[in-house]
Scaffold this motif. Structure first.
Motif, mmCIF file in Angstrom:
data_model
loop_
_atom_site.group_PDB
_atom_site.id
_atom_site.type_symbol
_atom_site.label_atom_id
_atom_site.label_comp_id
_atom_site.label_asym_id
_atom_site.label_seq_id
_atom_site.Cartn_x
_atom_site.Cartn_y
_atom_site.Cartn_z
ATOM 1 N N MET A 167 33.363 4.396 -0.914
ATOM 2 C CA MET A 167 34.135 3.848 -2.037
ATOM 3 C C MET A 167 33.458 3.500 -3.157
ATOM 4 O O MET A 167 32.194 3.814 -3.279
ATOM 5 C CB MET A 167 34.986 2.445 -1.599
ATOM 6 N N VAL A 168 33.850 3.152 -4.617
ATOM 7 C CA VAL A 168 33.262 2.821 -5.689
ATOM 8 C C VAL A 168 33.885 1.399 -5.923
ATOM 9 O O VAL A 168 34.912 1.059 -5.790
ATOM 10 C CB VAL A 168 33.730 3.691 -6.800
ATOM 11 N N VAL A 169 32.757 0.480 -6.274
ATOM 12 C CA VAL A 169 32.951 -0.809 -6.497
ATOM 13 C C VAL A 169 32.459 -1.019 -7.882
ATOM 14 O O VAL A 169 31.441 -0.529 -8.365
ATOM 15 C CB VAL A 169 32.120 -1.630 -5.658
ATOM 16 N N THR A 170 33.318 -2.129 -8.629
ATOM 17 C CA THR A 170 33.033 -2.267 -10.189
ATOM 18 C C THR A 170 33.162 -3.562 -10.228
ATOM 19 O O THR A 170 33.733 -4.250 -9.660
ATOM 20 C CB THR A 170 33.841 -1.508 -10.991
ATOM 21 N N HIS A 171 32.418 -4.140 -11.218
ATOM 22 C CA HIS A 171 31.915 -5.410 -11.374
ATOM 23 C C HIS A 171 32.447 -5.812 -12.827
ATOM 24 O O HIS A 171 32.266 -5.021 -13.643
ATOM 25 C CB HIS A 171 30.836 -6.234 -11.122
ATOM 26 N N SER A 172 32.857 -6.983 -13.177
ATOM 27 C CA SER A 172 33.181 -7.374 -14.570
ATOM 28 C C SER A 172 31.739 -7.632 -15.522
ATOM 29 O O SER A 172 30.803 -7.314 -14.795
ATOM 30 C CB SER A 172 33.861 -8.640 -14.645
ATOM 31 N N ALA A 173 31.957 -7.887 -16.759
ATOM 32 C CA ALA A 173 30.675 -7.837 -17.644
ATOM 33 C C ALA A 173 29.837 -8.479 -16.936
ATOM 34 O O ALA A 173 30.153 -9.883 -16.444
ATOM 35 C CB ALA A 173 31.094 -8.162 -18.948
ATOM 36 N N PRO A 174 28.554 -8.419 -16.903
ATOM 37 C CA PRO A 174 27.388 -9.534 -16.341
ATOM 38 C C PRO A 174 27.255 -10.713 -17.215
ATOM 39 O O PRO A 174 27.463 -10.796 -18.522
ATOM 40 C CB PRO A 174 25.970 -8.408 -16.547
ATOM 41 N N SER A 175 27.085 -11.775 -16.389
ATOM 42 C CA SER A 175 26.835 -13.002 -16.889
ATOM 43 C C SER A 175 25.542 -13.548 -16.394
ATOM 44 O O SER A 175 24.663 -12.794 -15.483
ATOM 45 C CB SER A 175 28.170 -13.800 -16.600
ATOM 46 N N VAL A 176 25.403 -14.867 -16.514
ATOM 47 C CA VAL A 176 24.096 -15.653 -15.846
ATOM 48 C C VAL A 176 24.250 -15.537 -14.328
ATOM 49 O O VAL A 176 23.367 -15.282 -13.611
ATOM 50 C CB VAL A 176 23.994 -17.021 -16.572
ATOM 51 N N ARG A 177 25.741 -15.848 -14.156
ATOM 52 C CA ARG A 177 25.778 -15.854 -12.710
ATOM 53 C C ARG A 177 25.625 -14.584 -11.837
ATOM 54 O O ARG A 177 25.444 -14.721 -10.463
ATOM 55 C CB ARG A 177 27.116 -16.421 -12.399
ATOM 56 N N SER A 178 26.050 -13.621 -12.726
ATOM 57 C CA SER A 178 25.770 -12.204 -11.669
ATOM 58 C C SER A 178 24.413 -11.440 -12.267
ATOM 59 O O SER A 178 24.695 -10.211 -12.181
ATOM 60 C CB SER A 178 26.989 -11.680 -12.058
#
Length: 294
Positions: A55-66
């Motif tokens: 599968m493919v996993v996508t994440h939202s825009a990077p932040s300090v927490r990520s």
């Protein structure tokens, strides 16, 4: 001259998890179709196990927490994905046949204040074959999720917690491979420092001068202080103060008085604990508790 007796092995996790509990709750088993979104919710963690497929996993825009989490991740082998802190993510074209895919939410006592949540990276991705003994636990887990028997959901939750403990064991033994930042887990991964940390976790109310900590580690004061700061990222005194503060916050939530907590944690009086609390947190214990309730 006889050789020195090697130190007995220690349990690096039990005292931590007994004081600050972790609970898993199965919420999905089986195929996922198209795009599946998992929203970020304060105090909510996710643990996913893909036993077969890709599968493919996508994440939202990077932040300090990520920081450090890729925007797109392609998973091509049976893997475990663990999000200890809130981080929105989407699964694309997850396995669509069979029941070789399970998901659980993980609730840490105290949410982001839980010592493990603070110590873990925002995402742990681990091939299933990397963890010895994991397959046996997963076989039981998938057997329970694949049929409806009395208590199967409760048993599946407990088996997810077993999987999480096995993951934590692996992280302790492979901190560099997992990208764990300097802190609690890297300290517990150091054989000499682990003895000190476990002692602090089990007996936080003792005075714990630097000499006693160094003796516990079998090191000189200077060598111990330098190594502790390099591996854990804090001085021994600061780590102990933060550990006591974390305990104090947990006990305040259960209704314990500041005086009772101060007595258990070795402070001279309630005022001494309140001063530390205000210094580290920015507000008094009473105001902090009121904000938590609100």
């Amino acid at each position: 001259m006889p050789s020195a007796t090697p130190p007995l092995p220690i349990d690096r996790l039990s005292s931590l998890l007994e004081r600050f509990r972790v609970r898993a709750h199965l919420f999905h088993t089986g195929p996922l179709c198209g795009v599946t979104h998992f929203a970020a919710k304060e105090g909510r963690s996710f643990l996913h196990v893909m036993r077969r497929g890709e599968m493919v996993v996508t994440h939202s825009a990077p932040s300090v927490r990520s920081a450090g989490v890729p925007r797109k991740l392609v998973v091509k082998e049976p893997s475990l994905l663990f999000y200890p802190r809130p981080l929105a993510h989407d699964f694309h074209n997850a396995p669509t046949e069979g029941s070789d895919f399970v998901c659980a939410t993980v609730d840490f006592d105290g949410g982001d204040a839980h010592p493990l949540v603070r110590a873990l990276p925002p995402l742990v991705r681990l091939p299933l074959h990397a963890v010895d003994g994991l397959e046996a636990s997963l076989a039981l887990l998938f057997a329970e999720t694949g049929r409806v028997l009395c208590g199967h959901r409760l048993l599946a939750d407990r088996l997810f917690e077993v999987v999480l403990i096995q993951l934590l064991r692996w992280l302790l033994d492979h901190p560099q491979e997992s990208g764990v930042p300097a802190g609690l887990l890297t300290g517990l991964g150091d054989p000499q420092l682990a003895r000190v940390l476990v002692a602090l976790h089990e007996r936080p109310g003792e005075p714990w001068p630097l000499e006693q900590m160094a003796t516990e580690a079998g090191m000189s004061r200077s060598a111990f202080a330098a190594r502790f700061k390099a591996v854990v990222g804090a001085t021994p005194a600061d780590y102990l103060a933060q550990w006591r503060l974390t305990i104090a916050q947990a006990e305040l939530r259960t209704g314990a008085s500041v005086k009772a907590i101060a007595d258990r944690l070795g402070y001279a009086n309630a005022s001494a604990l309140s001063r530390l609390f205000a210094q580290k947190v920015g507000v008094s214990p009473r105001e902090w508790l009121a904000r938590q309730s609100a």
